[in-house]
Design a protein around this motif. Structure first.
Motif, short mmCIF file in Angstrom:
data_model
loop_
_atom_site.label_atom_id
_atom_site.label_comp_id
_atom_site.label_asym_id
_atom_site.label_seq_id
_atom_site.Cartn_x
_atom_site.Cartn_y
_atom_site.Cartn_z
N UNK A 157 0.85 -1.19 0.00
CA UNK A 157 0.00 0.00 0.00
C UNK A 157 0.88 1.23 0.00
N UNK A 158 0.39 2.30 -0.61
CA UNK A 158 1.16 3.53 -0.62
C UNK A 158 0.56 4.55 -1.57
N UNK A 159 1.31 5.63 -1.78
CA UNK A 159 0.88 6.69 -2.68
C UNK A 159 2.02 7.05 -3.61
N UNK A 160 1.69 7.24 -4.88
CA UNK A 160 2.67 7.58 -5.90
C UNK A 160 2.32 8.94 -6.48
N UNK A 161 3.35 9.72 -6.80
CA UNK A 161 3.14 11.07 -7.32
C UNK A 161 3.72 11.18 -8.73
N UNK A 162 3.70 12.39 -9.26
CA UNK A 162 4.05 12.64 -10.66
C UNK A 162 5.36 11.98 -11.06
N UNK A 163 5.30 11.17 -12.13
CA UNK A 163 6.47 10.50 -12.67
C UNK A 163 6.73 9.13 -12.09
N UNK A 164 6.13 8.81 -10.94
CA UNK A 164 6.35 7.50 -10.33
C UNK A 164 5.66 6.40 -11.15
N UNK A 165 6.22 5.20 -11.07
CA UNK A 165 5.70 4.05 -11.81
C UNK A 165 5.50 2.89 -10.83
N UNK A 166 4.38 2.20 -10.95
CA UNK A 166 4.20 0.93 -10.24
C UNK A 166 4.18 -0.19 -11.27
N UNK A 167 4.95 -1.24 -10.97
CA UNK A 167 5.05 -2.40 -11.89
C UNK A 167 4.54 -3.60 -11.10
N UNK A 168 3.37 -4.09 -11.48
CA UNK A 168 2.74 -5.18 -10.74
C UNK A 168 2.68 -6.44 -11.59
N UNK A 169 3.22 -7.51 -11.06
CA UNK A 169 3.12 -8.82 -11.70
C UNK A 169 1.93 -9.53 -11.09
N UNK A 170 0.84 -9.64 -11.85
CA UNK A 170 -0.36 -10.30 -11.33
C UNK A 170 -0.15 -11.80 -11.20
N UNK A 171 0.56 -12.39 -12.19
CA UNK A 171 0.87 -13.80 -12.13
C UNK A 171 -0.37 -14.64 -11.88
N UNK A 172 -0.29 -15.55 -10.88
CA UNK A 172 -1.38 -16.50 -10.65
C UNK A 172 -2.64 -15.85 -10.11
N UNK A 173 -2.51 -14.62 -9.58
CA UNK A 173 -3.72 -13.94 -9.15
C UNK A 173 -3.49 -12.97 -8.02
N UNK A 174 -3.97 -11.74 -8.19
CA UNK A 174 -3.85 -10.71 -7.18
C UNK A 174 -5.11 -9.86 -7.20
N UNK A 175 -5.43 -9.24 -6.07
CA UNK A 175 -6.55 -8.32 -5.96
C UNK A 175 -5.98 -6.97 -5.54
#
Length: 290
Positions: A82-100
């Motif tokens: 959990x968190x907060x991202x601001x201008x220019x930030x990137x989140x890279x999420x690997x869903x893989x077998x399953x995420x919510x």
């Protein structure tokens, strides 16, 4: 080593979809209608949202790469991130077998994002989940004469971007001063797209303006390839998002938030989600105001 010069296969303009139940406004830049032409990339969407945003929803079989253009993005998932991202930030999420997970505007104020869906090969679709915050302030930046390369994934000039990928991907945000030129190197085996975020470019001889995306197909016989970027004249700098990846060349089945190889696997993904195989939907509180 010979460096092959890339060409542009086509230039497309983003499609305006407008507001819906989740967002204040939406454009689609990459549509998942002809995945063989965009492989390994599936979707690129641009969203402006305040409330409600994207509440808890599942994913399987892909990676999502979300860049905050401006505003503040609040995120969370059922793996405890959990968190907060601001201008220019990137989140890279690997869903893989399953995420919510969920993606909301912090304080329900304003978030403007670009989200890319990256496909995974069949043998990696059920891999473990992973979440990465790739903060703008911590990413490597390569300065060239009249150009700035903000590196997200892959390698440029011996510098490696911070993203850990399940499938090899290169990604960067490139800003070029008016009238200046840059030769950007990419693996020859990759398909590349170049989305102009601001200003205008001549890319491999083709004019591309803000809101347009240029596609460059693989150059399979060349280990290294180069694409020419020249910013338009004017008072402001021009910015382009450049991603590339080797085509996976497998069947693609998309069902809502799931990306698999067959419709049977899509059905199984829905069954697994409803059976609780992805884990529980979190009862996570919103981030506290500071």
């Amino acid at each position: 080593m010979d460096t092959a010069q890339r060409t542009i296969a086509r230039v497309e303009t983003k499609t305006h979809l407008g507001p819906d139940a989740q967002v204040d406004d939406k454009y689609v830049i990459i549509e998942p209608t002809r995945p063989e032409l965009t492989d390994p990339f599936l979707v690129l969407s641009e969203d402006w949202f305040s409330s409600p945003g994207f509440e808890w929803h599942p994913h399987r079989g892909l990676e999502t790469v979300t860049m905050v253009v401006d505003g503040v993005l609040e995120h969370g998932d059922n793996a405890g991130n959990a968190g907060a991202l601001t201008t220019g930030d990137v989140q890279w999420m690997t869903a893989g077998r399953g995420i919510i997970h969920r993606e909301l505007a912090f304080r329900d104020e304003r978030a403007h994002t670009l989200q890319l869906w990256v496909n995974l090969p069949g043998k990696r679709k059920l891999t473990g989940t992973r979440y990465q915050d790739l903060l703008a302030a911590r990413r490597p930046v390569i300065e060239r004469d009249g150009a700035r390369i903000d590196l997200i994934a892959g390698e440029v000039d011996g510098v490696t971007g911070p993203a850990v990928n399940e499938w090899p991907i290169s990604g960067a945000i490139i800003t070029v001063e008016p009238g200046r030129r840059l030769e950007h190197l990419l693996p020859g085996r990759d398909r590349a797209f170049l989305y102009v975020m601001d200003g205008r470019f001549t890319i491999a001889g083709r004019a591309v303006r803000a809101g347009q995306i240029a596609w460059s197909d693989p150059v399979p016989d060349a280990p290294v390839s180069s694409i020419a970027l020249e910013a338009g004249d004017g008072d402001g700098r021009s910015t382009v998002m450049v991603y590339s990846g080797q085509p996976i060349r497998e069947p693609v089945a998309i069902g809502g938030p799931f990306v698999m190889n067959t419709r049977v696997e899509i059905t199984k993904a829905f069954q697994d989600f409803h059976a609780g195989e992805f884990g529980d939907i979190p009862r996570q509180a919103r981030l506290k105001y500071r």
